[in-house]
Design a protein around this motif. Structure first.
Motif, PDB file in Angstrom:
ATOM      1  N   LEU A   1      20.288  -5.153  19.992  1.00  0.00           N
ATOM      2  CA  LEU A   1      20.893  -6.349  20.030  1.00  0.00           C
ATOM      3  C   LEU A   1      21.929  -6.245  20.825  1.00  0.00           C
ATOM      4  CD1 LEU A   1      20.811  -6.709  16.129  1.00  0.00           C
ATOM      5  CD2 LEU A   1      19.753  -8.380  17.757  1.00  0.00           C
ATOM      6  N   ALA A   2      22.402  -7.455  21.198  1.00  0.00           N
ATOM      7  CA  ALA A   2      23.352  -7.643  22.467  1.00  0.00           C
ATOM      8  C   ALA A   2      24.832  -7.125  21.691  1.00  0.00           C
ATOM      9  CB  ALA A   2      23.482  -8.828  23.022  1.00  0.00           C
ATOM     10  N   ARG A   3      24.810  -7.014  20.464  1.00  0.00           N
ATOM     11  CA  ARG A   3      26.222  -6.876  19.775  1.00  0.00           C
ATOM     12  C   ARG A   3      26.262  -5.449  19.549  1.00  0.00           C
ATOM     13  NH1 ARG A   3      23.376  -9.608  15.621  1.00  0.00           N
ATOM     14  NH2 ARG A   3      23.218  -8.553  13.815  1.00  0.00           N
ATOM     15  N   GLN A   4      25.117  -4.742  19.946  1.00  0.00           N
ATOM     16  CA  GLN A   4      25.335  -3.195  19.374  1.00  0.00           C
ATOM     17  C   GLN A   4      25.900  -2.360  20.485  1.00  0.00           C
ATOM     18  OE1 GLN A   4      20.808  -3.130  17.719  1.00  0.00           O
ATOM     19  NE2 GLN A   4      21.763  -1.209  17.661  1.00  0.00           N
ATOM     20  N   GLN A   5      26.629  -1.373  19.808  1.00  0.00           N
ATOM     21  CA  GLN A   5      27.190  -0.159  20.752  1.00  0.00           C
ATOM     22  C   GLN A   5      26.303   0.302  21.481  1.00  0.00           C
ATOM     23  OE1 GLN A   5      29.910   2.071  18.626  1.00  0.00           O
ATOM     24  NE2 GLN A   5      31.361   0.470  18.255  1.00  0.00           N
ATOM     25  N   GLU A   6      25.010   0.649  21.015  1.00  0.00           N
ATOM     26  CA  GLU A   6      24.099   1.663  21.724  1.00  0.00           C
ATOM     27  C   GLU A   6      23.586   0.851  22.903  1.00  0.00           C
ATOM     28  OE1 GLU A   6      23.708   2.638  17.316  1.00  0.00           O
ATOM     29  OE2 GLU A   6      23.904   0.748  18.514  1.00  0.00           O
ATOM     30  N   SER A   7      23.367   1.601  24.029  1.00  0.00           N
ATOM     31  CA  SER A   7      22.677   0.992  25.115  1.00  0.00           C
ATOM     32  C   SER A   7      21.067   1.199  24.889  1.00  0.00           C
ATOM     33  CB  SER A   7      22.881   1.512  26.491  1.00  0.00           C
ATOM     34  OG  SER A   7      22.702   2.734  26.384  1.00  0.00           O
ATOM     35  N   HIS A   8      20.392   0.495  25.901  1.00  0.00           N
ATOM     36  CA  HIS A   8      18.791   0.761  25.651  1.00  0.00           C
ATOM     37  C   HIS A   8      18.648   2.190  26.006  1.00  0.00           C
ATOM     38  CE1 HIS A   8      14.510  -0.488  27.038  1.00  0.00           C
ATOM     39  NE2 HIS A   8      14.449   0.103  25.952  1.00  0.00           N
TER      40      HIS A   8
ATOM     41  N   ARG B   1       0.771  -1.204  -0.092  1.00  0.00           N
ATOM     42  CA  ARG B   1      -0.061  -0.166  -0.019  1.00  0.00           C
ATOM     43  C   ARG B   1       0.855   1.117   0.031  1.00  0.00           C
ATOM     44  NH1 ARG B   1      -4.268  -2.598   4.164  1.00  0.00           N
ATOM     45  NH2 ARG B   1      -2.678  -4.011   4.168  1.00  0.00           N
ATOM     46  N   GLY B   2       2.203   1.169   0.168  1.00  0.00           N
ATOM     47  CA  GLY B   2       3.075   2.184  -0.023  1.00  0.00           C
ATOM     48  C   GLY B   2       3.003   3.332   0.830  1.00  0.00           C
ATOM     49  N   LEU B   3       3.532   3.112   1.803  1.00  0.00           N
ATOM     50  CA  LEU B   3       3.619   4.219   3.281  1.00  0.00           C
ATOM     51  C   LEU B   3       4.222   5.431   2.563  1.00  0.00           C
ATOM     52  CD1 LEU B   3       4.343   2.192   6.276  1.00  0.00           C
ATOM     53  CD2 LEU B   3       2.169   3.386   5.818  1.00  0.00           C
ATOM     54  N   ALA B   4       5.204   5.091   1.505  1.00  0.00           N
ATOM     55  CA  ALA B   4       5.933   6.444   1.306  1.00  0.00           C
ATOM     56  C   ALA B   4       5.126   7.345   0.508  1.00  0.00           C
ATOM     57  CB  ALA B   4       7.098   5.806   0.437  1.00  0.00           C
ATOM     58  N   ALA B   5       3.807   6.835  -0.076  1.00  0.00           N
ATOM     59  CA  ALA B   5       3.192   7.646  -0.991  1.00  0.00           C
ATOM     60  C   ALA B   5       2.096   8.561  -0.091  1.00  0.00           C
ATOM     61  CB  ALA B   5       2.454   6.712  -2.023  1.00  0.00           C
ATOM     62  N   MET B   6       1.816   8.156   1.444  1.00  0.00           N
ATOM     63  CA  MET B   6       1.153   8.791   2.048  1.00  0.00           C
ATOM     64  C   MET B   6       1.871  10.138   2.612  1.00  0.00           C
ATOM     65  SD  MET B   6      -0.792   5.754   3.931  1.00  0.00           S
ATOM     66  CE  MET B   6      -1.376   4.113   3.060  1.00  0.00           C
ATOM     67  N   GLU B   7       1.206  11.166   2.273  1.00  0.00           N
ATOM     68  CA  GLU B   7       1.932  12.532   2.412  1.00  0.00           C
ATOM     69  C   GLU B   7       2.091  12.799   3.942  1.00  0.00           C
ATOM     70  OE1 GLU B   7       0.937  17.339   1.583  1.00  0.00           O
ATOM     71  OE2 GLU B   7      -0.593  15.951   0.626  1.00  0.00           O
ATOM     72  N   ASN B   8       1.185  12.429   5.006  1.00  0.00           N
ATOM     73  CA  ASN B   8       1.123  12.787   6.280  1.00  0.00           C
ATOM     74  C   ASN B   8       1.910  11.823   7.100  1.00  0.00           C
ATOM     75  OD1 ASN B   8       0.271  15.483   6.443  1.00  0.00           O
ATOM     76  ND2 ASN B   8      -1.719  14.615   6.543  1.00  0.00           N
ATOM     77  N   VAL B   9       2.734  10.778   6.483  1.00  0.00           N
ATOM     78  CA  VAL B   9       3.124   9.717   7.129  1.00  0.00           C
ATOM     79  C   VAL B   9       4.687   9.812   7.344  1.00  0.00           C
ATOM     80  CG1 VAL B   9       3.709   7.287   7.532  1.00  0.00           C
ATOM     81  CG2 VAL B   9       1.287   7.998   6.996  1.00  0.00           C
ATOM     82  N   ARG B  10       5.292  10.051   8.386  1.00  0.00           N
ATOM     83  CA  ARG B  10       6.782  10.001   8.516  1.00  0.00           C
ATOM     84  C   ARG B  10       7.372   8.888   9.252  1.00  0.00           C
ATOM     85  NH1 ARG B  10       7.417  16.689   9.475  1.00  0.00           N
ATOM     86  NH2 ARG B  10       5.536  17.254   8.169  1.00  0.00           N
ATOM     87  N   LEU B  11       8.171   8.187   8.838  1.00  0.00           N
ATOM     88  CA  LEU B  11       8.750   7.129   9.397  1.00  0.00           C
ATOM     89  C   LEU B  11      10.115   7.144   9.728  1.00  0.00           C
ATOM     90  CD1 LEU B  11       7.752   4.298  10.293  1.00  0.00           C
ATOM     91  CD2 LEU B  11       8.049   3.400   7.826  1.00  0.00           C
ATOM     92  N   SER B  12      10.640   6.731  10.760  1.00  0.00           N
ATOM     93  CA  SER B  12      12.077   6.999  11.144  1.00  0.00           C
ATOM     94  C   SER B  12      12.355   5.521  11.973  1.00  0.00           C
ATOM     95  CB  SER B  12      12.039   7.963  12.429  1.00  0.00           C
ATOM     96  OG  SER B  12      13.562   8.207  12.622  1.00  0.00           O
ATOM     97  N   TRP B  13      13.480   4.976  11.596  1.00  0.00           N
ATOM     98  CA  TRP B  13      13.824   3.571  12.001  1.00  0.00           C
ATOM     99  C   TRP B  13      15.220   3.802  13.049  1.00  0.00           C
ATOM    100  CZ3 TRP B  13      10.928  -0.449  10.878  1.00  0.00           C
ATOM    101  CH2 TRP B  13      10.010  -0.318   9.920  1.00  0.00           C
ATOM    102  N   LEU B  14      14.996   3.076  13.866  1.00  0.00           N
ATOM    103  CA  LEU B  14      16.120   2.765  14.879  1.00  0.00           C
ATOM    104  C   LEU B  14      16.652   1.333  14.844  1.00  0.00           C
ATOM    105  CD1 LEU B  14      14.358   4.125  18.504  1.00  0.00           C
ATOM    106  CD2 LEU B  14      16.021   5.122  16.767  1.00  0.00           C
ATOM    107  N   GLU B  15      17.756   1.523  14.350  1.00  0.00           N
ATOM    108  CA  GLU B  15      18.590   0.030  13.751  1.00  0.00           C
ATOM    109  C   GLU B  15      18.576  -0.752  15.189  1.00  0.00           C
ATOM    110  OE1 GLU B  15      19.752  -2.622  11.499  1.00  0.00           O
ATOM    111  OE2 GLU B  15      19.230  -0.531  10.764  1.00  0.00           O
ATOM    112  N   GLY B  16      18.153  -1.980  14.661  1.00  0.00           N
ATOM    113  CA  GLY B  16      18.471  -3.009  15.801  1.00  0.00           C
ATOM    114  C   GLY B  16      17.236  -3.010  16.942  1.00  0.00           C
ATOM    115  N   GLY B  17      16.638  -2.105  17.162  1.00  0.00           N
ATOM    116  CA  GLY B  17      15.427  -2.237  17.924  1.00  0.00           C
ATOM    117  C   GLY B  17      14.245  -2.822  17.946  1.00  0.00           C
ATOM    118  N   ASP B  18      13.954  -3.502  18.972  1.00  0.00           N
ATOM    119  CA  ASP B  18      12.549  -4.038  19.198  1.00  0.00           C
ATOM    120  C   ASP B  18      11.475  -3.296  19.328  1.00  0.00           C
ATOM    121  OD1 ASP B  18      12.735  -3.841  21.821  1.00  0.00           O
ATOM    122  OD2 ASP B  18      13.165  -5.885  22.582  1.00  0.00           O
ATOM    123  N   HIS B  19      10.276  -3.969  19.792  1.00  0.00           N
ATOM    124  CA  HIS B  19       9.019  -3.061  20.056  1.00  0.00           C
ATOM    125  C   HIS B  19       9.332  -2.017  21.266  1.00  0.00           C
ATOM    126  CE1 HIS B  19       5.150  -2.339  19.394  1.00  0.00           C
ATOM    127  NE2 HIS B  19       4.545  -2.864  20.744  1.00  0.00           N
TER     128      HIS B  19
END
Length: 223
Positions: A197-204, A174-192
């Motif tokens: 992940l245990a191997r990541q440098q970032e802490s919780h 359905r193409g979220l990118a085509a929806m004008e008012n939706v902005r999506l930002s990702w946190l690499e390795g993050g769960d819900h």
């Protein structure tokens, strides 16, 4: 007469005209859960005042200690409307107001800005871990209402969130990118809950700071 909503308030650091975020909890944990407390603190340090509240089923659980399933969507949205009205009637009612929440709470906030009928002072919504679909059921998407959004919606999602992993969301036809008012930002390795992940440098804590920073940037831009 509807009873007033109880708020857990965390003041923004260093700002008298800070944007306010009316923040709802997820399905299984209350407004003062560890995640919500840490998120509110991180947002405060980013110059955002948060007002956390609880849906009726969680208020009842607090009163008698019995776990209950979430209220049905109409009841959740009615509680959200009451919380918005109470904030708007408060002493700082003129400050910029955003709505949002963790998981289910963020989903309800997105429905609020899709349905309309909200005060014109609401600038947008923020979702911390959006439940795009139930875990293990990627055929049951919950985004049909996104096409009706009347305010900008910022979603901050862990890349391995079982409610919507990055590859699943990016492949959604359905193409979220085509929806004008939706902005999506990702946190690499993050769960819900944005746990890395245990191997990541970032802490919780660092992941939570990143989530708060991205939410704050969105709100400060629109205030």
């Amino acid at each position: 007469m509807v009873n007033p909503v109880t708020f857990y308030r965390s003041e923004a650091v260093g700002s008298l005209t800070a944007p306010r975020l009316l923040l709802a909890h997820g399905a299984g944990a209350p407004a003062d859960s560890e995640f919500m407390e840490r998120l509110a603190k991180s947002l405060s340090l980013q110059g955002v005042t948060t007002l956390r509240f609880e849906f009726p089923y969680m208020v009842k659980r607090r009163q008698d200690g019995r776990k209950r399933p979430p209220d049905r969507q109409p009841a959740l949205l009615e509680c959200f409307r009451q919380a918005i009205a109470d904030v708007a009637a408060g002493p700082d009612g003129g400050c910029p107001l955003f709505i949002g929440g963790k998981s289910m709470g963020g989903r309800m906030a997105s429905h609020m800005i899709a349905q309309g009928g909200f005060p014109p002072g609401i600038r947008g919504a923020v979702c911390f871990g959006y439940p795009f679909h139930p875990p293990g059921k990627p055929d049951r998407w919950r985004i049909n209402h996104f096409q009706d959004l009347k305010r900008p919606l910022q979603i901050i999602q862990g890349t391995r969130d079982p409610f919507g992993r990055r590859h699943e969301v990016e492949e959604e036809e359905r193409g979220l990118a085509a929806m004008e008012n939706v902005r999506l930002s990702w946190l690499e390795g993050g769960d819900h809950d944005y746990r890395p992940l245990a191997r990541q440098q970032e802490s919780h804590d660092e992941m939570l700071r990143q989530a708060a920073g991205r939410a704050a940037a969105f709100m400060h831009c629109l205030k």
